[in-house]
Design a protein around this motif. Structure first.
Motif, PDB file in Angstrom:
ATOM      1  N   THR A  45       0.810  -1.205   0.006  1.00 49.43           N
ATOM      2  CA  THR A  45      -0.136  -0.031  -0.050  1.00 49.43           C
ATOM      3  C   THR A  45       0.977   1.167   0.104  1.00 49.43           C
ATOM      4  N   GLN A  56      -5.824 -10.183   6.427  1.00 55.07           N
ATOM      5  CA  GLN A  56      -6.872  -9.131   6.004  1.00 55.07           C
ATOM      6  C   GLN A  56      -7.976  -9.908   5.503  1.00 55.07           C
ATOM      7  N   GLY A  99      -7.924  -1.748  12.896  1.00 56.05           N
ATOM      8  CA  GLY A  99      -8.904  -2.144  11.499  1.00 56.05           C
ATOM      9  C   GLY A  99      -9.339  -3.587  11.614  1.00 56.05           C
ATOM     10  N   ASP A 155     -14.304   2.460  -0.879  1.00 60.60           N
ATOM     11  CA  ASP A 155     -15.073   2.821   0.500  1.00 60.60           C
ATOM     12  C   ASP A 155     -16.377   3.081   0.252  1.00 60.60           C
ATOM     13  N   ALA A 194     -14.353  -5.240   3.712  1.00 58.65           N
ATOM     14  CA  ALA A 194     -13.170  -4.594   3.456  1.00 58.65           C
ATOM     15  C   ALA A 194     -13.242  -3.119   3.130  1.00 58.65           C
ATOM     16  N   HIS A 198     -12.026  -0.446   5.632  1.00 54.27           N
ATOM     17  CA  HIS A 198     -10.781   0.837   4.843  1.00 54.27           C
ATOM     18  C   HIS A 198     -11.024   2.162   5.543  1.00 54.27           C
ATOM     19  N   GLN A 201      -9.826   2.859   8.656  1.00 53.26           N
ATOM     20  CA  GLN A 201      -8.410   2.817   8.929  1.00 53.26           C
ATOM     21  C   GLN A 201      -7.825   4.189   8.111  1.00 53.26           C
ATOM     22  N   ILE A 202      -8.295   4.526   6.912  1.00 52.86           N
ATOM     23  CA  ILE A 202      -7.790   5.587   6.035  1.00 52.86           C
ATOM     24  C   ILE A 202      -7.873   6.880   6.527  1.00 52.86           C
ATOM     25  N   MET A 223      -6.328   0.237  -5.796  1.00 56.41           N
ATOM     26  CA  MET A 223      -7.213  -0.247  -4.452  1.00 56.41           C
ATOM     27  C   MET A 223      -8.420  -1.111  -4.756  1.00 56.41           C
ATOM     28  N   ASN A 227      -8.800  -4.797  -2.893  1.00 59.58           N
ATOM     29  CA  ASN A 227     -10.067  -5.442  -2.463  1.00 59.58           C
ATOM     30  C   ASN A 227     -10.431  -6.588  -3.058  1.00 59.58           C
ATOM     31  N   ARG A 230      -8.275  -9.426  -1.551  1.00 59.35           N
ATOM     32  CA  ARG A 230      -9.186  -9.635  -0.231  1.00 59.35           C
ATOM     33  C   ARG A 230     -10.486 -10.522  -0.417  1.00 59.35           C
TER      34      ARG A 230
END
Length: 258
Positions: A45, A56, A99, A155, A194, A198, A201-202, A223, A227, A230
């Motif tokens: 990242t 994750q 997170g 997001d 996820a 995120h 966290q972001i 991104m 995802n 994940r």
């Protein structure tokens, strides 16, 4: 001799102490799994400048099989151990632990029945506020709105899927006896969780690093790909874990949805 009468009662033993209906030994075992997966990196990242771990991919799964509290504890403890044993994937340790716990707790709020059916609403308020702060800071830093929308696709897409009835649909699929539906529920549920964790966290890491619009543009194609990975990991591992748990008939935690 007097024969006993009345309704027959069944006594179930958890075999150990429990937290929110989840046996402690379940939490210990799954936290160990998180720690092991923390050794395996699968992406880099730009925001925090670190490598994030394969673990994750199973944070949402822990919420679905252990419940919100048990899952959050397992993810948090496993990530904390990973900070010490696998520092190469730890990122920013406090943010990573936070997170992980948010991801599993939010997944555990994706319930089917009436019990805890409003917990998701409190999490939604947190995510909406965090996302607002995130995009507001980006606009103050001179990032254009179109770039923000594209750069935060994971997001706002995750947030919408969490708010809409799709949250319940994915939970029903995970609960289904049809493994194809289970796989779909795990995949789309993992994408949803996820995305929202995120956001949690972001909003912290962006306040720390304030990367410019050029980095936003660079991250636009990266991104969603991260995802996607994940979500695939969550579905691939999750369908096997759930199949195994069903096959051996192990007692389900009270808040499990599988």
């Amino acid at each position: 001799m007097i024969q006993p009468s009345g309704e027959q009662r069944e006594i179930k033993s958890l075999g150990s102490a429990s937290i929110d209906g989840t046996p402690l030994d379940y939490i210990v075992v799954m936290s160990a799994v998180v720690t092991v997966l923390a050794f395996i990196p699968f992406s880099i990242t730009i925001g925090s400048g670190g490598i994030f771990p394969l673990s994750q991919g199973i944070f949402p799964l822990l919420g679905w099989i252990l419940g919100p509290v048990g899952g959050a504890l397992a993810s948090g403890i496993g990530t904390l151990m990973g900070v010490f044993l696998a520092p190469h994937t730890a990122g920013i340790p406090p943010v990573s632990i936070f997170g992980a716990m948010v991801a599993s707790f939010a997944a555990g709020c994706m319930v089917i029945g009436k019990k805890r059916r409003y917990w998701w609403f409190g999490m939604t308020i947190v995510f909406v506020i965090a996302y607002f702060l995130y995009i507001s800071r980006a606009m103050n830093n001179g990032v254009s709105l179109s770039v923000i929308i594209k750069g935060s696709f994971i997001d706002w897409s995750g947030l919408l899927l969490f708010i809409l009835p799709t949250r319940i649909l994915f939970a029903k699929w995970i609960n289904s006896q049809n493994l194809r539906l289970v796989w779909l529920g795990l995949f789309f549920g993992s994408w949803t969780i996820a995305g929202v964790y995120h956001i949690a966290q972001i909003v912290i890491t962006y306040a720390m690093f304030n990367w410019p619009e050029e980095i936003w543009i660079f991250l636009i194609p990266i991104m969603p790909l991260e995802n996607l990975v994940r979500s695939l990991v969550g579905a691939f591992i999750g369908v096997r874990v759930i199949s195994g748990l069903r096959a051996i008939g192990i007692m389900k935690p009270e808040a499990a949805i599988y």
